[in-house]
Write a protein that holds these residues in place. Structure first.
Motif, PDB file in Angstrom:
ATOM      1  N   VAL A  10     -16.194 -26.235 -10.149  1.00  0.00           N
ATOM      2  CA  VAL A  10     -15.814 -24.879 -10.550  1.00  0.00           C
ATOM      3  C   VAL A  10     -14.517 -24.516  -9.847  1.00  0.00           C
ATOM      4  O   VAL A  10     -14.377 -24.702  -8.634  1.00  0.00           O
ATOM      5  CB  VAL A  10     -16.912 -23.870 -10.182  1.00  0.00           C
ATOM      6  N   ALA A  69     -13.131 -17.708 -13.214  1.00  0.00           N
ATOM      7  CA  ALA A  69     -13.799 -18.988 -12.994  1.00  0.00           C
ATOM      8  C   ALA A  69     -13.518 -19.916 -14.163  1.00  0.00           C
ATOM      9  O   ALA A  69     -13.592 -19.503 -15.316  1.00  0.00           O
ATOM     10  CB  ALA A  69     -15.298 -18.774 -12.844  1.00  0.00           C
ATOM     11  N   SER A  70     -13.203 -21.148 -13.862  1.00  0.00           N
ATOM     12  CA  SER A  70     -12.934 -22.133 -14.912  1.00  0.00           C
ATOM     13  C   SER A  70     -13.556 -23.466 -14.522  1.00  0.00           C
ATOM     14  O   SER A  70     -14.101 -23.626 -13.438  1.00  0.00           O
ATOM     15  CB  SER A  70     -11.436 -22.285 -15.143  1.00  0.00           C
ATOM     16  N   ARG A  82     -16.403 -26.211 -14.881  1.00  0.00           N
ATOM     17  CA  ARG A  82     -17.813 -26.158 -15.217  1.00  0.00           C
ATOM     18  C   ARG A  82     -18.311 -24.726 -15.087  1.00  0.00           C
ATOM     19  O   ARG A  82     -17.979 -24.031 -14.137  1.00  0.00           O
ATOM     20  CB  ARG A  82     -18.599 -27.068 -14.280  1.00  0.00           C
ATOM     21  N   THR A  83     -19.085 -24.276 -16.038  1.00  0.00           N
ATOM     22  CA  THR A  83     -19.602 -22.914 -15.998  1.00  0.00           C
ATOM     23  C   THR A  83     -20.443 -22.716 -14.746  1.00  0.00           C
ATOM     24  O   THR A  83     -21.340 -23.514 -14.454  1.00  0.00           O
ATOM     25  CB  THR A  83     -20.463 -22.630 -17.243  1.00  0.00           C
ATOM     26  N   PHE A  84     -20.110 -21.655 -14.022  1.00  0.00           N
ATOM     27  CA  PHE A  84     -20.861 -21.377 -12.809  1.00  0.00           C
ATOM     28  C   PHE A  84     -22.118 -20.606 -13.152  1.00  0.00           C
ATOM     29  O   PHE A  84     -22.042 -19.521 -13.722  1.00  0.00           O
ATOM     30  CB  PHE A  84     -20.017 -20.584 -11.817  1.00  0.00           C
ATOM     31  N   SER A  85     -23.277 -21.181 -12.831  1.00  0.00           N
ATOM     32  CA  SER A  85     -24.553 -20.518 -13.119  1.00  0.00           C
ATOM     33  C   SER A  85     -25.378 -20.410 -11.847  1.00  0.00           C
ATOM     34  O   SER A  85     -26.592 -20.560 -11.853  1.00  0.00           O
ATOM     35  CB  SER A  85     -25.327 -21.302 -14.174  1.00  0.00           C
ATOM     36  N   ASP A 109     -20.052 -12.288 -19.433  1.00  0.00           N
ATOM     37  CA  ASP A 109     -20.158 -13.738 -19.572  1.00  0.00           C
ATOM     38  C   ASP A 109     -20.041 -14.451 -18.230  1.00  0.00           C
ATOM     39  O   ASP A 109     -19.995 -15.675 -18.184  1.00  0.00           O
ATOM     40  CB  ASP A 109     -19.135 -14.284 -20.561  1.00  0.00           C
ATOM     41  N   LYS A 110     -19.951 -13.676 -17.153  1.00  0.00           N
ATOM     42  CA  LYS A 110     -19.971 -14.183 -15.782  1.00  0.00           C
ATOM     43  C   LYS A 110     -18.791 -15.076 -15.456  1.00  0.00           C
ATOM     44  O   LYS A 110     -18.839 -15.865 -14.513  1.00  0.00           O
ATOM     45  CB  LYS A 110     -21.273 -14.949 -15.509  1.00  0.00           C
ATOM     46  N   THR A 111     -17.692 -14.987 -16.220  1.00  0.00           N
ATOM     47  CA  THR A 111     -16.557 -15.834 -15.914  1.00  0.00           C
ATOM     48  C   THR A 111     -15.503 -15.128 -15.094  1.00  0.00           C
ATOM     49  O   THR A 111     -14.588 -15.771 -14.582  1.00  0.00           O
ATOM     50  CB  THR A 111     -15.903 -16.351 -17.205  1.00  0.00           C
ATOM     51  N   THR A 112     -15.591 -13.817 -14.976  1.00  0.00           N
ATOM     52  CA  THR A 112     -14.597 -13.076 -14.212  1.00  0.00           C
ATOM     53  C   THR A 112     -15.275 -12.099 -13.259  1.00  0.00           C
ATOM     54  O   THR A 112     -16.168 -11.361 -13.644  1.00  0.00           O
ATOM     55  CB  THR A 112     -13.632 -12.309 -15.128  1.00  0.00           C
TER      56      THR A 112
END
Length: 125
Positions: free
Chosen positions: A2, A24-25, A27-30, A75-78
């Motif tokens: 990540v 975040a870029s 692999r998707t952070f989960s 979407d939990k990316t930012t």
């Protein structure tokens, strides 16, 4: 892997506001949570705020409580840090971080696996 990238830093007068973003870029952070830390010249890195990705529970350092707000997009990316009523002592490099570990204190930097490169925030007096 990540990757985290901060943006939005800059120079602001005392009492002003600024919003930091962390994208975040890769692999998707989960994982469990994301947070913000900061490091001023000559000082140790310190916890600022954190948010869990499920439930969006938030945690703040006493020094920023009531002035800063952490949030994230759906979407939990930012990740965001809205900073208000800024003081000269808020001047530091601000780092975004992400953790999988569900146990332990939210302000423990060692429990965060991924880190951004940092964004400079300078508050002029």
């Amino acid at each position: 892997q990540v990757q985290l990238a901060e943006s939005g830093g800059g120079l602001v007068p005392t009492g002003g506001s600024l919003r930091l973003s962390c994208a975040a870029s890769g692999r998707t952070f989960s994982g469990y949570a994301m947070g913000w830390f900061r490091q001023a010249p000559g000082k140790d890195r310190e916890f600022v705020a954190a948010i869990t990705l499920i439930g969006s529970s938030t945690y703040y350092a006493n020094s920023v409580k009531g002035r800063f707000a952490i949030s994230r997009d759906k979407d939990k990316t930012t990740l965001y840090l809205q900073m208000s009523s800024l003081k000269p002592e808020d001047t530091a490099v601000y780092y975004c971080a992400a953790r999988y570990e569900t146990h332990g204190d939210m302000d423990a930097a060692i429990l965060y696996r991924y880190w951004g490169q940092g964004a400079q925030v300078t508050v002029s007096s």
